[in-house]
Design a protein around this motif. Structure first.
Motif, PDB file in Angstrom:
ATOM      1  N   HIS A 100      -0.059 -11.089   9.363  1.00  0.00           N
ATOM      2  CA  HIS A 100      -1.277 -10.317   9.761  1.00  0.00           C
ATOM      3  C   HIS A 100      -0.890  -8.876   9.789  1.00  0.00           C
ATOM      4  O   HIS A 100      -0.051  -8.351  10.548  1.00  0.00           O
ATOM      5  N   LEU A 101      -1.808  -8.061   9.288  1.00  0.00           N
ATOM      6  CA  LEU A 101      -1.693  -6.752   9.143  1.00  0.00           C
ATOM      7  C   LEU A 101      -2.887  -5.776   9.900  1.00  0.00           C
ATOM      8  O   LEU A 101      -3.999  -6.242   9.532  1.00  0.00           O
ATOM      9  N   THR A 102      -2.395  -4.993  10.792  1.00  0.00           N
ATOM     10  CA  THR A 102      -3.294  -4.326  11.741  1.00  0.00           C
ATOM     11  C   THR A 102      -2.960  -2.947  11.587  1.00  0.00           C
ATOM     12  O   THR A 102      -1.935  -2.387  11.839  1.00  0.00           O
ATOM     13  N   LEU A 103      -4.103  -2.377  11.124  1.00  0.00           N
ATOM     14  CA  LEU A 103      -4.060  -0.595  10.939  1.00  0.00           C
ATOM     15  C   LEU A 103      -4.671   0.005  12.265  1.00  0.00           C
ATOM     16  O   LEU A 103      -6.189  -0.376  12.587  1.00  0.00           O
ATOM     17  N   VAL A 104      -4.009   0.973  13.045  1.00  0.00           N
ATOM     18  CA  VAL A 104      -4.729   1.539  14.276  1.00  0.00           C
ATOM     19  C   VAL A 104      -4.908   2.942  13.808  1.00  0.00           C
ATOM     20  O   VAL A 104      -3.773   3.965  13.646  1.00  0.00           O
ATOM     21  N   ASP A 105      -6.246   3.361  13.761  1.00  0.00           N
ATOM     22  CA  ASP A 105      -6.656   4.569  13.158  1.00  0.00           C
ATOM     23  C   ASP A 105      -6.304   4.796  11.615  1.00  0.00           C
ATOM     24  O   ASP A 105      -5.475   4.156  11.052  1.00  0.00           O
ATOM     25  N   THR A 106      -6.999   5.538  11.127  1.00  0.00           N
ATOM     26  CA  THR A 106      -6.714   5.811   9.566  1.00  0.00           C
ATOM     27  C   THR A 106      -6.491   7.028   9.014  1.00  0.00           C
ATOM     28  O   THR A 106      -6.468   7.183   7.721  1.00  0.00           O
ATOM     29  N   GLY A 107      -6.427   8.200   9.764  1.00  0.00           N
ATOM     30  CA  GLY A 107      -6.333   9.660   9.252  1.00  0.00           C
ATOM     31  C   GLY A 107      -7.528  10.214   8.837  1.00  0.00           C
ATOM     32  O   GLY A 107      -8.790   9.730   8.898  1.00  0.00           O
ATOM     33  N   THR A 108      -7.345  11.288   7.948  1.00  0.00           N
ATOM     34  CA  THR A 108      -8.501  12.062   7.885  1.00  0.00           C
ATOM     35  C   THR A 108      -9.205  11.947   6.600  1.00  0.00           C
ATOM     36  O   THR A 108     -10.349  12.562   6.140  1.00  0.00           O
ATOM     37  N   ALA A 109      -8.366  11.325   5.630  1.00  0.00           N
ATOM     38  CA  ALA A 109      -8.878  11.142   4.244  1.00  0.00           C
ATOM     39  C   ALA A 109      -9.186  12.538   3.710  1.00  0.00           C
ATOM     40  O   ALA A 109      -8.449  13.518   3.731  1.00  0.00           O
ATOM     41  N   THR A 110     -10.509  12.752   3.136  1.00  0.00           N
ATOM     42  CA  THR A 110     -10.951  13.954   2.530  1.00  0.00           C
ATOM     43  C   THR A 110     -11.574  14.872   3.703  1.00  0.00           C
ATOM     44  O   THR A 110     -12.176  16.018   3.083  1.00  0.00           O
ATOM     45  N   CYS A 111     -11.643  14.319   4.746  1.00  0.00           N
ATOM     46  CA  CYS A 111     -12.441  15.111   5.881  1.00  0.00           C
ATOM     47  C   CYS A 111     -11.995  16.443   6.191  1.00  0.00           C
ATOM     48  O   CYS A 111     -12.973  17.496   6.691  1.00  0.00           O
ATOM     49  N   PHE A 112     -10.759  16.752   6.365  1.00  0.00           N
ATOM     50  CA  PHE A 112     -10.320  17.977   6.741  1.00  0.00           C
ATOM     51  C   PHE A 112      -9.504  18.926   5.572  1.00  0.00           C
ATOM     52  O   PHE A 112      -8.810  19.905   6.063  1.00  0.00           O
ATOM     53  N   GLY A 113      -9.711  18.747   4.465  1.00  0.00           N
ATOM     54  CA  GLY A 113      -8.959  19.577   3.287  1.00  0.00           C
ATOM     55  C   GLY A 113      -7.501  19.141   3.047  1.00  0.00           C
ATOM     56  O   GLY A 113      -7.035  18.257   3.638  1.00  0.00           O
ATOM     57  N   PRO A 114      -6.952  20.005   2.393  1.00  0.00           N
ATOM     58  CA  PRO A 114      -5.805  19.791   1.667  1.00  0.00           C
ATOM     59  C   PRO A 114      -4.774  19.698   2.764  1.00  0.00           C
ATOM     60  O   PRO A 114      -4.780  20.393   3.967  1.00  0.00           O
ATOM     61  N   GLY A 115      -3.527  19.212   2.746  1.00  0.00           N
ATOM     62  CA  GLY A 115      -2.432  19.207   3.703  1.00  0.00           C
ATOM     63  C   GLY A 115      -2.502  17.985   4.603  1.00  0.00           C
ATOM     64  O   GLY A 115      -1.787  17.624   5.264  1.00  0.00           O
ATOM     65  N   LEU A 116      -3.582  17.185   4.745  1.00  0.00           N
ATOM     66  CA  LEU A 116      -4.005  16.084   5.327  1.00  0.00           C
ATOM     67  C   LEU A 116      -4.374  14.834   4.233  1.00  0.00           C
ATOM     68  O   LEU A 116      -4.464  14.997   3.164  1.00  0.00           O
ATOM     69  N   GLY A 117      -4.960  13.829   5.014  1.00  0.00           N
ATOM     70  CA  GLY A 117      -5.303  12.706   4.161  1.00  0.00           C
ATOM     71  C   GLY A 117      -4.110  11.860   3.519  1.00  0.00           C
ATOM     72  O   GLY A 117      -4.420  11.590   2.555  1.00  0.00           O
ATOM     73  N   GLN A 118      -2.972  11.871   4.116  1.00  0.00           N
ATOM     74  CA  GLN A 118      -1.812  10.984   3.346  1.00  0.00           C
ATOM     75  C   GLN A 118      -1.655   9.585   3.921  1.00  0.00           C
ATOM     76  O   GLN A 118      -0.674   8.778   3.359  1.00  0.00           O
ATOM     77  N   VAL A 119      -2.610   9.016   4.791  1.00  0.00           N
ATOM     78  CA  VAL A 119      -2.196   7.964   5.558  1.00  0.00           C
ATOM     79  C   VAL A 119      -2.275   6.775   4.328  1.00  0.00           C
ATOM     80  O   VAL A 119      -1.193   5.861   4.106  1.00  0.00           O
ATOM     81  N   LEU A 120      -3.221   6.925   3.562  1.00  0.00           N
ATOM     82  CA  LEU A 120      -3.500   5.796   2.418  1.00  0.00           C
ATOM     83  C   LEU A 120      -2.182   5.723   1.371  1.00  0.00           C
ATOM     84  O   LEU A 120      -1.638   4.641   1.189  1.00  0.00           O
ATOM     85  N   GLY A 121      -1.834   7.064   1.115  1.00  0.00           N
ATOM     86  CA  GLY A 121      -0.703   7.013   0.141  1.00  0.00           C
ATOM     87  C   GLY A 121       0.448   6.707   0.652  1.00  0.00           C
ATOM     88  O   GLY A 121       1.391   5.947   0.186  1.00  0.00           O
ATOM     89  N   ASN A 122       0.787   7.029   1.883  1.00  0.00           N
ATOM     90  CA  ASN A 122       1.906   6.550   2.834  1.00  0.00           C
ATOM     91  C   ASN A 122       2.063   5.243   3.005  1.00  0.00           C
ATOM     92  O   ASN A 122       3.154   4.645   3.381  1.00  0.00           O
TER      93      ASN A 122
END
Length: 325
Positions: A100-122
């Motif tokens: 069973h996989l549980t993700l707690v919070d998801t990060g910013t995706a495209t909402c905060f611009g470059p330099g963020l949004g790395q959760v899905l790739g990581n």
């Protein structure tokens, strides 16, 4: 051959060895850090910290503490700071219990611009398929915690997951009427929240929960409102008396708020309640010996809290190889 001549030849050889390769090779310049992934086995749980990036928070955004005290606390803590503010990590956490996989919070995706949004790739770099995630537990509805429900194409990043958001936060952040009366500085977040949860709600995969209602097995939502009206911290049972507390936005300025828990963040919706929640979560984590995972603690943000007089201190976790590796 004379001794001076031998010394002269040796010196020439050493010079050739020292300078030859430098002329023949090009220094390697890294273009990126390693993937922002860190695994920690805690009891029956494998916790994977996922780095989303960093944001800059200005020290002037701290309230309830004078500027001089903030400066003294930041001295010799070496928190990177530029003209925009103090470097602050954004982290999410994948918790595996059996299959069973549980993700707690998801990060910013495209909402905060470059330099963020790395959760899905990581998450992919850690060896997981986003389609395998069973539950997404949201600490609250701010963009750096739930925008990552969507991928770069604005479709469900976790198509088979159920997303869990407290009823109090849902009632506030998903309601256009709340937006109309909210402080101007946070109004942008309402549309982002509605957009992020929309496909999950349409698919019947958004769960609004209240205290006492059934949650995924081994999971408890601890009321830690204040930063937002329905902010919760997620306690996950790790067996044998161990627990992991993923506490969301209990702390934004780690160099200040452990030592001075009364220091609030300008963005807290109810600063008095946020301070009370911070003290309560820190006390419970310290007294229970729980592992803590913090969204805005230096990556990987895993460690413990200890009491220090009437205040607290952060104890980062030691690097640990995975069992059997």
């Amino acid at each position: 051959m004379s001794l001076p001549r031998i010394r002269s030849l040796a010196a020439a050889l050493l010079l050739a060895v020292a300078t030859g390769p430098a002329l023949a090779t090009t220094a390697h310049t890294p273009s990126a850090q390693v993937p922002g992934v860190y695994h920690q086995q805690i009891g029956t749980l494998q916790v994977t910290a996922l780095f989303d990036g960093t944001v800059a928070l200005g020290r002037q955004e701290l309230t309830g503490i004078d500027a001089g005290a903030v400066t003294r606390l930041l001295d010799h803590r070496y928190v990177p700071e530029d003209g925009k503010g103090l470097q602050t990590a954004v982290n999410a956490y994948l918790v595996q219990r059996g299959n069973h996989l549980t993700l707690v919070d998801t990060g910013t995706a495209t909402c905060f611009g470059p330099g963020l949004g790395q959760v899905l790739g990581n998450l992919r770099a850690a060896g997981y398929d986003p389609a395998e995630v069973d539950d997404v537990l949201l600490t609250h509805a701010h963009p750096d915690h739930l925008c990552g429900l969507l991928d770069a194409q604005d479709t469900m990043a976790y198509p088979n997951a159920t997303a869990w958001l407290s009823a109090a936060d849902a009632a506030y952040w998903l309601d256009p009427a709340s937006e109309a009366t909210a402080p101007q500085g946070v109004r942008f977040a309402f549309a982002l929240a509605r957009k992020a949860v929309a496909p999950y709600e349409a698919a019947g995969k958004l769960r609004r929960f209240s205290p006492g209602q059934a949650l995924p097995a081994g999971v408890a939502a601890l009321d830690s409102h204040g930063h937002t009206p329905g902010h919760v911290s997620w306690k996950l049972d790790a067996g044998k008396g161990q627990a992991v507390l993923v506490w969301g936005d209990i702390v934004h300025f780690h160099a200040v708020q452990f030592a001075q828990p009364q220091a609030a963040f300008e963005a807290d919706s109810d600063r008095t309640a946020a301070v009370a929640s911070r003290r309560a979560m820190m006390a419970q984590a310290a007294d229970g010996g729980w592992w803590v995972a913090g969204a805005h603690l230096p990556f990987p943000g895993l460690g413990h809290v200890r009491r220090e007089g009437k205040a607290f201190a952060w104890v980062p976790g030691e690097f640990a190889p995975l069992p059997g590796r």
